[in-house]
Scaffold this active site. Structure first.
Site, PDB file in Angstrom:
ATOM      1  N   VAL A   1       2.395   3.529  -4.740  1.00 22.66           N
ATOM      2  CA  VAL A   1       2.441   2.413  -5.681  1.00 22.66           C
ATOM      3  C   VAL A   1       1.236   2.546  -6.607  1.00 22.66           C
ATOM      4  O   VAL A   1       0.111   2.769  -6.151  1.00 22.66           O
ATOM      5  CB  VAL A   1       2.420   1.055  -4.952  1.00 22.66           C
ATOM      6  CG1 VAL A   1       2.387  -0.097  -5.948  1.00 22.66           C
ATOM      7  CG2 VAL A   1       3.638   0.935  -4.036  1.00 22.66           C
TER       8      VAL A   1
ATOM      9  N   GLY B   1       0.337  -1.930  -2.776  1.00 19.16           N
ATOM     10  CA  GLY B   1       0.837  -0.765  -2.045  1.00 19.16           C
ATOM     11  C   GLY B   1       1.081  -1.089  -0.581  1.00 19.16           C
ATOM     12  O   GLY B   1       2.116  -0.730  -0.014  1.00 19.16           O
ATOM     13  N   HIS B   2       0.127  -1.785   0.044  1.00 21.80           N
ATOM     14  CA  HIS B   2       0.319  -2.207   1.430  1.00 21.80           C
ATOM     15  C   HIS B   2       1.519  -3.148   1.555  1.00 21.80           C
ATOM     16  O   HIS B   2       2.321  -3.039   2.488  1.00 21.80           O
ATOM     17  CB  HIS B   2      -0.930  -2.943   1.947  1.00 21.80           C
ATOM     18  CG  HIS B   2      -2.145  -2.084   2.069  1.00 21.80           C
ATOM     19  ND1 HIS B   2      -3.254  -2.249   1.265  1.00 21.80           N
ATOM     20  CD2 HIS B   2      -2.437  -1.050   2.896  1.00 21.80           C
ATOM     21  CE1 HIS B   2      -4.175  -1.365   1.604  1.00 21.80           C
ATOM     22  NE2 HIS B   2      -3.703  -0.618   2.583  1.00 21.80           N
TER      23      HIS B   2
ATOM     24  N   GLY C   1      -7.127  -3.011   6.009  1.00 18.74           N
ATOM     25  CA  GLY C   1      -7.447  -4.205   5.244  1.00 18.74           C
ATOM     26  C   GLY C   1      -7.675  -3.917   3.779  1.00 18.74           C
ATOM     27  O   GLY C   1      -7.266  -2.891   3.255  1.00 18.74           O
TER      28      GLY C   1
ATOM     29  N   GLN D   1       2.595   7.389   0.910  1.00 17.74           N
ATOM     30  CA  GLN D   1       2.516   8.812   0.584  1.00 17.74           C
ATOM     31  C   GLN D   1       1.251   9.180  -0.190  1.00 17.74           C
ATOM     32  O   GLN D   1       1.000  10.360  -0.415  1.00 17.74           O
ATOM     33  CB  GLN D   1       3.745   9.235  -0.226  1.00 17.74           C
ATOM     34  CG  GLN D   1       4.998   9.440   0.603  1.00 17.74           C
ATOM     35  CD  GLN D   1       4.989  10.777   1.330  1.00 17.74           C
ATOM     36  OE1 GLN D   1       4.098  11.093   2.101  1.00 17.74           O
ATOM     37  NE2 GLN D   1       6.000  11.580   1.065  1.00 17.74           N
TER      38      GLN D   1
END
Length: 286
Positions: free
Chosen positions: A175, A35-36, A30, A147
């Site tokens: 990101v 990035g997610h 969460g 990563q």
């Protein structure tokens, strides 16, 4: 996009989704950010259905205060996920994942004894517990990981091999915020001044990448640590240069495997991690 909170609901929806073809899976804790979303977008391109899990896993925190302050906002997460077009969001309570205490012990050998494993005892066993549980429940064709958690990706690849799971682990690029700071849910816990100073982490890693031709591994590690520690907001917990394939710390630049610089830094009370590929040059003598 459907929200499900129980295993039974998940299996009902998955049975329908699986008829359409390959399933991609993005496990998260969460506090979602861009990035997610990049992981979800990658999964959407390569699969017929996509499942995102949102679960703050208690077994991977070795610090109770860290678990307590980890950011949680399911409503905001769902709002971020809606435009992605993902099919299912699985947001279980701990009892759904751990109906009884998980006493399994996973042995990843030297891979878990360095960096994060050395500084967060039991962390990767907790990661393995929850990821294996989620993999069993979702049974995806592919699973997507950022990563930024470089060591974790290596551990999960090892886990899949150990458990003989037919799941492709897809690593996705880090990101970053405009300043270069690696996007992380923990960034939400930084105040504006801390966030500004945290940008020095990636700035220093980027400068280090340009110095591999003139500094030995030892000299580079010393330089990175000293450069960041000069900033009063930052305190390096570790900076290690490791072999990409086995995560073993390296002492020189020789060989033709990629070397990765991995770092953990406290910015105030918040612990941040990052990494950068330093070199893949062969036959270095330093």
């Amino acid at each position: 996009m459907k929200l499900v909170k129980t295993n039974n609901e998940l299996q009902e929806k998955l049975a329908i989704l699986r008829k359409n073809g390959a399933i991609g899976f993005v496990p998260t804790m969460g506090a979602l950010h861009s990035g997610h979303l990049s992981l979800v977008e990658a999964a959407m391109k390569e699969n017929n259905g996509v499942v995102v899990s949102i679960f703050v896993n208690p077994t991977q925190f070795n610090d109770a205060n860290d678990l307590k302050r980890y950011p949680r906002n399911l409503e905001a997460d769902l709002k971020m996920l809606e435009p992605t077009g993902c099919d299912l969001v699985f947001a279980p309570e701990p009892d759904e994942i751990y109906p009884k205490p998980d006493t399994r012990k996973f042995d990843f050998g030297e891979m878990e004894q360095v960096m994060e494993g050395a500084h967060r005892p039991g962390h990767f066993n907790g990661v393995a517990q929850v990821v294996s549980k989620l993999f069993e429940l979702v049974n995806p064709d592919r699973a997507y990981f950022g990563q930024k958690d470089f060591q974790q990706v290596a551990i999960i690849n090892k886990l899949v091999s150990m458990l003989d799971m037919d799941i492709e682990i897809v690593p996705c690029p880090i990101v970053r915020e405009e300043s270069g700071l690696a996007m992380s849910s923990r960034n939400e816990l930084l105040n504006s001044e801390e966030r500004q100073n945290a940008a020095l982490i990636y700035k220093t890693l980027s400068a280090a990448k340009k110095q591999t031709h003139e500094k030995s591994v030892y000299e580079l590690k010393k330089w990175v640590t000293e450069t960041i520690n000069k900033n009063p907001f930052l305190d390096v917990e570790y900076f290690e240069v490791v072999d990409e394939e086995n995560l073993k710390p390296v002492e020189n630049w020789s060989g033709n495997t990629k070397k990765v610089g991995c770092i953990a830094v406290f910015c105030g009370q918040i612990r941040l991690i990052d990494n950068i590929e330093l070199t893949n040059y062969a036959n270095r003598s330093l």
